[in-house]
Design a protein around this motif. Structure first.
Motif, PDB file in Angstrom:
ATOM      1  N   VAL A 154       1.516  -6.337   0.817  1.00 48.49           N
ATOM      2  CA  VAL A 154       2.502  -5.820   1.772  1.00 48.49           C
ATOM      3  C   VAL A 154       1.807  -4.913   2.782  1.00 48.49           C
ATOM      4  O   VAL A 154       2.029  -5.031   3.992  1.00 48.49           O
ATOM      5  CB  VAL A 154       3.645  -5.078   1.045  1.00 48.49           C
ATOM      6  CG1 VAL A 154       4.519  -4.299   2.028  1.00 48.49           C
ATOM      7  CG2 VAL A 154       4.485  -6.058   0.245  1.00 48.49           C
ATOM      8  N   ARG A 155       0.966  -4.014   2.292  1.00 47.25           N
ATOM      9  CA  ARG A 155       0.217  -3.132   3.204  1.00 47.25           C
ATOM     10  C   ARG A 155      -0.602  -3.950   4.197  1.00 47.25           C
ATOM     11  O   ARG A 155      -0.627  -3.652   5.387  1.00 47.25           O
ATOM     12  CB  ARG A 155      -0.716  -2.207   2.415  1.00 47.25           C
ATOM     13  CG  ARG A 155      -0.031  -1.062   1.747  1.00 47.25           C
ATOM     14  CD  ARG A 155      -1.082  -0.108   1.162  1.00 47.25           C
ATOM     15  NE  ARG A 155      -0.550   0.606   0.050  1.00 47.25           N
ATOM     16  CZ  ARG A 155      -0.783   0.348  -1.230  1.00 47.25           C
ATOM     17  NH1 ARG A 155      -1.590  -0.620  -1.591  1.00 47.25           N
ATOM     18  NH2 ARG A 155      -0.231   1.068  -2.168  1.00 47.25           N
ATOM     19  N   GLN A 156      -1.263  -4.971   3.699  1.00 47.75           N
ATOM     20  CA  GLN A 156      -2.103  -5.815   4.547  1.00 47.75           C
ATOM     21  C   GLN A 156      -1.246  -6.569   5.572  1.00 47.75           C
ATOM     22  O   GLN A 156      -1.631  -6.685   6.740  1.00 47.75           O
ATOM     23  CB  GLN A 156      -2.904  -6.793   3.700  1.00 47.75           C
ATOM     24  CG  GLN A 156      -3.850  -7.651   4.509  1.00 47.75           C
ATOM     25  CD  GLN A 156      -4.679  -8.560   3.621  1.00 47.75           C
ATOM     26  OE1 GLN A 156      -4.410  -8.729   2.434  1.00 47.75           O
ATOM     27  NE2 GLN A 156      -5.694  -9.154   4.207  1.00 47.75           N
ATOM     28  N   ALA A 157      -0.116  -7.081   5.155  1.00 48.70           N
ATOM     29  CA  ALA A 157       0.761  -7.825   6.072  1.00 48.70           C
ATOM     30  C   ALA A 157       1.251  -6.927   7.201  1.00 48.70           C
ATOM     31  O   ALA A 157       1.252  -7.331   8.370  1.00 48.70           O
ATOM     32  CB  ALA A 157       1.944  -8.425   5.304  1.00 48.70           C
ATOM     33  N   ILE A 158       1.652  -5.727   6.870  1.00 51.90           N
ATOM     34  CA  ILE A 158       2.152  -4.800   7.887  1.00 51.90           C
ATOM     35  C   ILE A 158       1.017  -4.358   8.803  1.00 51.90           C
ATOM     36  O   ILE A 158       1.155  -4.364  10.029  1.00 51.90           O
ATOM     37  CB  ILE A 158       2.862  -3.599   7.225  1.00 51.90           C
ATOM     38  CG1 ILE A 158       4.156  -4.072   6.550  1.00 51.90           C
ATOM     39  CG2 ILE A 158       3.156  -2.506   8.261  1.00 51.90           C
ATOM     40  CD1 ILE A 158       4.833  -3.033   5.682  1.00 51.90           C
ATOM     41  N   SER A 159      -0.102  -3.992   8.217  1.00 50.05           N
ATOM     42  CA  SER A 159      -1.266  -3.578   9.015  1.00 50.05           C
ATOM     43  C   SER A 159      -1.754  -4.713   9.908  1.00 50.05           C
ATOM     44  O   SER A 159      -2.185  -4.479  11.040  1.00 50.05           O
ATOM     45  CB  SER A 159      -2.409  -3.113   8.107  1.00 50.05           C
ATOM     46  OG  SER A 159      -2.021  -1.973   7.401  1.00 50.05           O
ATOM     47  N   GLY A 160      -1.673  -5.941   9.396  1.00 45.89           N
ATOM     48  CA  GLY A 160      -2.103  -7.108  10.155  1.00 45.89           C
ATOM     49  C   GLY A 160      -1.272  -7.334  11.415  1.00 45.89           C
ATOM     50  O   GLY A 160      -1.722  -7.994  12.353  1.00 45.89           O
ATOM     51  N   LEU A 161      -0.081  -6.768  11.437  1.00 49.71           N
ATOM     52  CA  LEU A 161       0.770  -6.841  12.625  1.00 49.71           C
ATOM     53  C   LEU A 161       0.497  -5.686  13.581  1.00 49.71           C
ATOM     54  O   LEU A 161       1.159  -5.548  14.610  1.00 49.71           O
ATOM     55  CB  LEU A 161       2.248  -6.822  12.218  1.00 49.71           C
ATOM     56  CG  LEU A 161       2.738  -8.010  11.406  1.00 49.71           C
ATOM     57  CD1 LEU A 161       4.157  -7.769  10.911  1.00 49.71           C
ATOM     58  CD2 LEU A 161       2.663  -9.281  12.236  1.00 49.71           C
ATOM     59  N   GLY A 162      -0.476  -4.850  13.205  1.00 48.49           N
ATOM     60  CA  GLY A 162      -0.810  -3.703  14.047  1.00 48.49           C
ATOM     61  C   GLY A 162       0.137  -2.535  13.869  1.00 48.49           C
ATOM     62  O   GLY A 162       0.157  -1.621  14.694  1.00 48.49           O
ATOM     63  N   GLU A 163       0.907  -2.534  12.810  1.00 48.18           N
ATOM     64  CA  GLU A 163       1.857  -1.454  12.556  1.00 48.18           C
ATOM     65  C   GLU A 163       1.316  -0.513  11.489  1.00 48.18           C
ATOM     66  O   GLU A 163       0.512  -0.889  10.651  1.00 48.18           O
ATOM     67  CB  GLU A 163       3.204  -2.031  12.094  1.00 48.18           C
ATOM     68  CG  GLU A 163       3.891  -2.880  13.132  1.00 48.18           C
ATOM     69  CD  GLU A 163       5.250  -3.344  12.672  1.00 48.18           C
ATOM     70  OE1 GLU A 163       5.929  -2.596  11.932  1.00 48.18           O
ATOM     71  OE2 GLU A 163       5.629  -4.463  13.034  1.00 48.18           O
ATOM     72  N   ARG A 164       1.811   0.715  11.535  1.00 48.41           N
ATOM     73  CA  ARG A 164       1.483   1.685  10.505  1.00 48.41           C
ATOM     74  C   ARG A 164       2.390   1.438   9.302  1.00 48.41           C
ATOM     75  O   ARG A 164       3.580   1.152   9.460  1.00 48.41           O
ATOM     76  CB  ARG A 164       1.718   3.095  11.039  1.00 48.41           C
ATOM     77  CG  ARG A 164       1.197   4.193  10.116  1.00 48.41           C
ATOM     78  CD  ARG A 164       1.486   5.566  10.661  1.00 48.41           C
ATOM     79  NE  ARG A 164       2.803   6.074  10.347  1.00 48.41           N
ATOM     80  CZ  ARG A 164       3.256   6.366   9.142  1.00 48.41           C
ATOM     81  NH1 ARG A 164       2.516   6.138   8.088  1.00 48.41           N
ATOM     82  NH2 ARG A 164       4.452   6.856   8.968  1.00 48.41           N
ATOM     83  N   VAL A 165       1.823   1.533   8.123  1.00 49.18           N
ATOM     84  CA  VAL A 165       2.621   1.372   6.901  1.00 49.18           C
ATOM     85  C   VAL A 165       3.358   2.685   6.662  1.00 49.18           C
ATOM     86  O   VAL A 165       2.747   3.704   6.347  1.00 49.18           O
ATOM     87  CB  VAL A 165       1.727   1.004   5.691  1.00 49.18           C
ATOM     88  CG1 VAL A 165       2.577   0.910   4.429  1.00 49.18           C
ATOM     89  CG2 VAL A 165       0.978  -0.291   5.946  1.00 49.18           C
ATOM     90  N   GLY A 166       4.644   2.652   6.847  1.00 48.29           N
ATOM     91  CA  GLY A 166       5.490   3.833   6.680  1.00 48.29           C
ATOM     92  C   GLY A 166       6.911   3.387   6.391  1.00 48.29           C
ATOM     93  O   GLY A 166       7.197   2.186   6.303  1.00 48.29           O
ATOM     94  N   PRO A 167       7.816   4.335   6.262  1.00 50.98           N
ATOM     95  CA  PRO A 167       9.193   3.986   5.905  1.00 50.98           C
ATOM     96  C   PRO A 167       9.828   2.950   6.824  1.00 50.98           C
ATOM     97  O   PRO A 167      10.494   2.025   6.349  1.00 50.98           O
ATOM     98  CB  PRO A 167       9.929   5.324   5.978  1.00 50.98           C
ATOM     99  CG  PRO A 167       8.882   6.339   5.690  1.00 50.98           C
ATOM    100  CD  PRO A 167       7.626   5.794   6.318  1.00 50.98           C
ATOM    101  N   SER A 168       9.636   3.083   8.120  1.00 54.88           N
ATOM    102  CA  SER A 168      10.279   2.149   9.060  1.00 54.88           C
ATOM    103  C   SER A 168       9.756   0.725   8.895  1.00 54.88           C
ATOM    104  O   SER A 168      10.534  -0.230   8.822  1.00 54.88           O
ATOM    105  CB  SER A 168      10.063   2.610  10.502  1.00 54.88           C
ATOM    106  OG  SER A 168      10.660   3.852  10.707  1.00 54.88           O
TER     107      SER A 168
END
Length: 101
Positions: A39-53
């Motif tokens: 999940v962390r990798q998927a979110i980071s891969g989109l250029g987003e910060r892993v956080g609540p939002s």
């Protein structure tokens, strides 16, 4: 349903069962760790910060996608599946995530 009630709903429907099992079955804990990393990798891969939002958006999107494919919450006597573990992992990440002040 408000966005803030999604983690509560997921936890109530099945995630708490998984969280209770993780202490009895090391394989569940290892699987959750792998799902959290993915999940962390998927979110980071989109250029987003892993956080609540971003985690909440991921959870809602994953839930919607699973429902569209016909997935239903397994009963208490049914085995854990990929979707249950993935959404439980997101709940765990949400428990520890914090947006910057």
């Amino acid at each position: 349903m408000s966005e803030h009630s999604w983690p509560v709903r997921i936890r109530a429907e099945f995630a708490q069962r998984v969280l209770d099992l993780r202490h009895q079955h090391p394989g569940v804990l290892a699987s959750l760790d792998q799902h959290m990393a993915a999940v962390r990798q998927a979110i980071s891969g989109l250029g987003e910060r892993v956080g609540p939002s971003s985690l909440l958006a991921y959870l809602i999107g994953f839930w919607d996608g699973a429902q569209e494919k016909g997935w239903r919450t397994p009963g208490p006597d049914q085995p854990l599946d990929f979707a249950v573990l993935r959404m439980t992992a997101v709940c765990l990440l949400l428990d520890t995530a914090a947006d910057p002040a």
